[in-house]
Design a protein around this motif. Sequence first.
Motif, PDB file in Angstrom:
ATOM      1  N   MET A  93       0.848  -1.195   0.000  1.00  0.00           N
ATOM      2  CA  MET A  93       0.000   0.000   0.000  1.00  0.00           C
ATOM      3  C   MET A  93       0.883   1.246   0.000  1.00  0.00           C
ATOM      4  O   MET A  93       1.762   1.405   0.835  1.00  0.00           O
ATOM      5  CB  MET A  93      -0.883  -0.006   1.255  1.00  0.00           C
ATOM      6  N   SER A  94       0.634   2.099  -0.966  1.00  0.00           N
ATOM      7  CA  SER A  94       1.410   3.338  -1.062  1.00  0.00           C
ATOM      8  C   SER A  94       0.933   4.341  -0.009  1.00  0.00           C
ATOM      9  O   SER A  94      -0.264   4.582   0.138  1.00  0.00           O
ATOM     10  CB  SER A  94       1.233   3.915  -2.464  1.00  0.00           C
ATOM     11  N   VAL A  95       1.876   4.912   0.727  1.00  0.00           N
ATOM     12  CA  VAL A  95       1.558   5.873   1.783  1.00  0.00           C
ATOM     13  C   VAL A  95       1.072   7.191   1.188  1.00  0.00           C
ATOM     14  O   VAL A  95       1.692   7.737   0.264  1.00  0.00           O
ATOM     15  CB  VAL A  95       2.803   6.117   2.680  1.00  0.00           C
ATOM     16  N   ARG A  96      -0.055   7.685   1.719  1.00  0.00           N
ATOM     17  CA  ARG A  96      -0.564   9.004   1.328  1.00  0.00           C
ATOM     18  C   ARG A  96      -0.978   9.741   2.598  1.00  0.00           C
ATOM     19  O   ARG A  96      -1.822   9.253   3.363  1.00  0.00           O
ATOM     20  CB  ARG A  96      -1.786   8.870   0.394  1.00  0.00           C
ATOM     21  N   VAL A  97      -0.377  10.889   2.837  1.00  0.00           N
ATOM     22  CA  VAL A  97      -0.745  11.709   4.002  1.00  0.00           C
ATOM     23  C   VAL A  97      -1.173  13.084   3.523  1.00  0.00           C
ATOM     24  O   VAL A  97      -0.915  13.467   2.389  1.00  0.00           O
ATOM     25  CB  VAL A  97       0.424  11.839   5.013  1.00  0.00           C
ATOM     26  N   ARG A  98      -1.806  13.825   4.452  1.00  0.00           N
ATOM     27  CA  ARG A  98      -2.259  15.166   4.065  1.00  0.00           C
ATOM     28  C   ARG A  98      -2.003  16.149   5.203  1.00  0.00           C
ATOM     29  O   ARG A  98      -1.988  15.785   6.377  1.00  0.00           O
ATOM     30  CB  ARG A  98      -3.723  15.159   3.668  1.00  0.00           C
ATOM     31  N   PHE A  99      -1.800  17.395   4.814  1.00  0.00           N
ATOM     32  CA  PHE A  99      -1.799  18.503   5.771  1.00  0.00           C
ATOM     33  C   PHE A  99      -2.966  19.368   5.359  1.00  0.00           C
ATOM     34  O   PHE A  99      -3.041  19.795   4.206  1.00  0.00           O
ATOM     35  CB  PHE A  99      -0.475  19.265   5.709  1.00  0.00           C
ATOM     36  N   ALA A 100      -3.909  19.589   6.291  1.00  0.00           N
ATOM     37  CA  ALA A 100      -5.163  20.252   5.913  1.00  0.00           C
ATOM     38  C   ALA A 100      -5.461  21.429   6.838  1.00  0.00           C
ATOM     39  O   ALA A 100      -6.327  21.352   7.708  1.00  0.00           O
ATOM     40  CB  ALA A 100      -6.305  19.237   5.956  1.00  0.00           C
ATOM     41  N   PRO A 101      -4.743  22.538   6.662  1.00  0.00           N
ATOM     42  CA  PRO A 101      -4.960  23.694   7.542  1.00  0.00           C
ATOM     43  C   PRO A 101      -6.161  24.535   7.138  1.00  0.00           C
ATOM     44  O   PRO A 101      -6.600  24.509   5.994  1.00  0.00           O
ATOM     45  CB  PRO A 101      -3.670  24.502   7.349  1.00  0.00           C
ATOM     46  N   SER A 102      -6.680  25.286   8.120  1.00  0.00           N
ATOM     47  CA  SER A 102      -7.684  26.311   7.818  1.00  0.00           C
ATOM     48  C   SER A 102      -6.934  27.617   7.599  1.00  0.00           C
ATOM     49  O   SER A 102      -6.046  27.951   8.387  1.00  0.00           O
ATOM     50  CB  SER A 102      -8.638  26.491   8.998  1.00  0.00           C
ATOM     51  N   PRO A 103      -7.266  28.353   6.538  1.00  0.00           N
ATOM     52  CA  PRO A 103      -6.546  29.614   6.293  1.00  0.00           C
ATOM     53  C   PRO A 103      -7.014  30.715   7.243  1.00  0.00           C
ATOM     54  O   PRO A 103      -8.023  31.352   7.026  1.00  0.00           O
ATOM     55  CB  PRO A 103      -6.890  29.935   4.835  1.00  0.00           C
ATOM     56  N   THR A 104      -6.268  30.909   8.330  1.00  0.00           N
ATOM     57  CA  THR A 104      -6.661  31.883   9.353  1.00  0.00           C
ATOM     58  C   THR A 104      -5.829  33.153   9.287  1.00  0.00           C
ATOM     59  O   THR A 104      -6.067  34.092  10.036  1.00  0.00           O
ATOM     60  CB  THR A 104      -6.499  31.275  10.754  1.00  0.00           C
ATOM     61  N   GLY A 105      -4.797  33.168   8.437  1.00  0.00           N
ATOM     62  CA  GLY A 105      -3.959  34.369   8.341  1.00  0.00           C
ATOM     63  C   GLY A 105      -2.589  34.202   8.958  1.00  0.00           C
ATOM     64  O   GLY A 105      -1.737  35.058   8.818  1.00  0.00           O
ATOM     65  N   PHE A 106      -2.388  33.100   9.678  1.00  0.00           N
ATOM     66  CA  PHE A 106      -1.042  32.816  10.166  1.00  0.00           C
ATOM     67  C   PHE A 106      -0.878  31.316  10.375  1.00  0.00           C
ATOM     68  O   PHE A 106      -1.855  30.594  10.529  1.00  0.00           O
ATOM     69  CB  PHE A 106      -0.737  33.598  11.450  1.00  0.00           C
ATOM     70  N   MET A 107       0.367  30.865  10.332  1.00  0.00           N
ATOM     71  CA  MET A 107       0.659  29.437  10.525  1.00  0.00           C
ATOM     72  C   MET A 107       1.297  29.271  11.898  1.00  0.00           C
ATOM     73  O   MET A 107       2.408  29.712  12.138  1.00  0.00           O
ATOM     74  CB  MET A 107       1.607  28.949   9.422  1.00  0.00           C
ATOM     75  N   HIS A 108       0.565  28.634  12.794  1.00  0.00           N
ATOM     76  CA  HIS A 108       1.025  28.420  14.163  1.00  0.00           C
ATOM     77  C   HIS A 108       2.109  27.349  14.193  1.00  0.00           C
ATOM     78  O   HIS A 108       2.161  26.471  13.335  1.00  0.00           O
ATOM     79  CB  HIS A 108      -0.189  27.989  14.998  1.00  0.00           C
ATOM     80  N   VAL A 109       2.967  27.426  15.205  1.00  0.00           N
ATOM     81  CA  VAL A 109       4.045  26.452  15.391  1.00  0.00           C
ATOM     82  C   VAL A 109       3.505  25.018  15.396  1.00  0.00           C
ATOM     83  O   VAL A 109       4.091  24.115  14.799  1.00  0.00           O
ATOM     84  CB  VAL A 109       4.800  26.742  16.718  1.00  0.00           C
ATOM     85  N   GLY A 110       2.371  24.810  16.072  1.00  0.00           N
ATOM     86  CA  GLY A 110       1.775  23.462  16.133  1.00  0.00           C
ATOM     87  C   GLY A 110       1.409  22.942  14.759  1.00  0.00           C
ATOM     88  O   GLY A 110       1.674  21.784  14.418  1.00  0.00           O
ATOM     89  N   ASN A 111       0.801  23.805  13.939  1.00  0.00           N
ATOM     90  CA  ASN A 111       0.456  23.430  12.554  1.00  0.00           C
ATOM     91  C   ASN A 111       1.703  23.125  11.747  1.00  0.00           C
ATOM     92  O   ASN A 111       1.734  22.190  10.945  1.00  0.00           O
ATOM     93  CB  ASN A 111      -0.295  24.576  11.867  1.00  0.00           C
ATOM     94  N   ALA A 112       2.732  23.972  11.939  1.00  0.00           N
ATOM     95  CA  ALA A 112       3.978  23.797  11.182  1.00  0.00           C
ATOM     96  C   ALA A 112       4.614  22.454  11.515  1.00  0.00           C
ATOM     97  O   ALA A 112       5.103  21.750  10.630  1.00  0.00           O
ATOM     98  CB  ALA A 112       4.945  24.938  11.505  1.00  0.00           C
ATOM     99  N   ARG A 113       4.596  22.071  12.803  1.00  0.00           N
ATOM    100  CA  ARG A 113       5.174  20.779  13.178  1.00  0.00           C
ATOM    101  C   ARG A 113       4.349  19.624  12.590  1.00  0.00           C
ATOM    102  O   ARG A 113       4.903  18.626  12.122  1.00  0.00           O
ATOM    103  CB  ARG A 113       5.245  20.660  14.704  1.00  0.00           C
ATOM    104  N   THR A 114       3.019  19.772  12.602  1.00  0.00           N
ATOM    105  CA  THR A 114       2.163  18.736  12.006  1.00  0.00           C
ATOM    106  C   THR A 114       2.489  18.558  10.518  1.00  0.00           C
ATOM    107  O   THR A 114       2.620  17.435  10.027  1.00  0.00           O
ATOM    108  CB  THR A 114       0.672  19.114  12.177  1.00  0.00           C
ATOM    109  N   ALA A 115       2.631  19.682   9.813  1.00  0.00           N
ATOM    110  CA  ALA A 115       2.979  19.625   8.385  1.00  0.00           C
ATOM    111  C   ALA A 115       4.318  18.923   8.196  1.00  0.00           C
ATOM    112  O   ALA A 115       4.466  18.053   7.328  1.00  0.00           O
ATOM    113  CB  ALA A 115       3.048  21.041   7.812  1.00  0.00           C
ATOM    114  N   LEU A 116       5.291  19.285   9.028  1.00  0.00           N
ATOM    115  CA  LEU A 116       6.636  18.712   8.908  1.00  0.00           C
ATOM    116  C   LEU A 116       6.626  17.208   9.149  1.00  0.00           C
ATOM    117  O   LEU A 116       7.212  16.440   8.381  1.00  0.00           O
ATOM    118  CB  LEU A 116       7.583  19.400   9.886  1.00  0.00           C
ATOM    119  N   PHE A 117       5.943  16.759  10.217  1.00  0.00           N
ATOM    120  CA  PHE A 117       5.923  15.314  10.521  1.00  0.00           C
ATOM    121  C   PHE A 117       5.226  14.529   9.416  1.00  0.00           C
ATOM    122  O   PHE A 117       5.626  13.415   9.088  1.00  0.00           O
ATOM    123  CB  PHE A 117       5.262  15.069  11.884  1.00  0.00           C
ATOM    124  N   ASN A 118       4.151  15.101   8.856  1.00  0.00           N
ATOM    125  CA  ASN A 118       3.486  14.446   7.717  1.00  0.00           C
ATOM    126  C   ASN A 118       4.437  14.340   6.526  1.00  0.00           C
ATOM    127  O   ASN A 118       4.522  13.307   5.871  1.00  0.00           O
ATOM    128  CB  ASN A 118       2.229  15.233   7.317  1.00  0.00           C
TER     129      ASN A 118
END
Length: 485
Positions: free
Chosen positions: A1-26
């Motif tokens: 099975m081929s791995v597929r992940v996603r980063f799915a932020p809400s556009p709020t006007g800034f990228m929080h550290v928590g979101n950035a880490r989630t994107a990075l780990f994905n």
Amino acid sequence: MSVRVRFAPSPTGFMHVGNARTALFNYLFARHNGGKFVLRVEDTDLERHSEEAVNVIYEALKWMGINWDEGPDVGGPYGPYRQSERLDIYREYIEKLKERGLVYECYCTPEELEEMRKKQLERGEPPRYTGKCRNLTEEEREKLKAEGRKPVLRFKVPEDQEIVFNDLIKGEIRINSRQLGGDFVIVRSNGMPVYNFVVVIDDALMKITHVIRGEDHISNTPKQILLYRALGFNPPQFAHLPMILGADRSKLSKRHGSTSVREFKEKGYLPEAFTNFLALLGWYPKDGKEILSMEELIERFDIRDVNSAPAVFDTTKLNWLNQVYIRNYDLDKLLDLVVPYLEKAGFDVSKFERDWLKKVLEVTREYFTVLSDAPKYIETFLKDEFEISDEAKEFLKENPERIKVIELFYEKLKKFDGELSQDSFKKLVKEVGKELKVKGKNLFMPVRIALTGKMSGVELPILVELLGKERTLRRIENTLNHFKS
């Protein structure tokens, strides 16, 4: 099975550290496993949505060195990749749930729901929707509609069902359906479907195999698993990342300082250092190596090594990492990054040769913690006219011999014929000391003040070699004129 992940932020006007880490780990998980990294924009909150806010997400990810295989701007086989463009898809699946009798219209007003909640709390019960509208007759529904009530659509939560999933970080998690707060809303009264519903549709249709997100989503997961099953989809594997805490062990927030990626960028953190630091928030490589390039992070990253305990955002460590990266950064690239900070501080860098500026940067960068420190340390090389600090004035006034040191050094330098190097500078100062019988602080400090107006700073031999004879003489003249006047 081929791995597929996603980063799915809400556009709020800034990228929080928590979101950035989630994107990075994905991203690291996808690349480590040779899979796909999908960017999806969750923009169903149309009132708050703006294109500028979407660009903030793109900008933050690109700055961190994260690129995506599929997304709103690059397309892909499972688009559209914005939720606002997928509303017809969601309606199709809402109809399927209606056909199967798994949802119903609820006409309860916010006031009625609040009253329900209040009574439950008074009885010491956890708040939950009672299912009041679950079995309304057609006649009752028509009556409520006639009152002008607009219904929400609720999903029927099965009674007393154990929902079990194996979290790749937390291990086995069991939640009983009684703990979910009753039948939950999947479509608001304005017709807009809610997060828990649309995320299931999107992840299923985009063939997402692993959902890696913050642990604040654990309470959503059982609801989503019920929806996956109701729609005939296989749930993906889940991994819930630990919370990020401030140094005081409370949830990271504005009061701990910068929390958005753009703020860290503007302060002058290098993207490589920031990304390296984020990777170490909750994960640690088996070999203990901490300074890691993106390639090395991808090679070493294993989701099973992510710690389930909260991670502490240690600014001291981030600063240390940034200093290490600054000292080892390619000089040409570093200069390009530093120039805007110098210009913002009011320096016209076009007056100086690039190669000379590189030499200045090379001898000053070890003092920087962030790039915004550059003007403070480089200014000494750029400004021939400067204010003399009060502390420096007092030092020179304390002892008349100290002005004599400056005067004699000036005379010797004027007569000096040859290239002004670090060695020749030291030789001239030594001669001054011998003739005036002064040494140490009484010898070097007057020269420093004459050249910089300050009592501390970059090593004088380095400064003088880079200034050259003419600029060094001009600075001393200015200082002597100041004291004469």
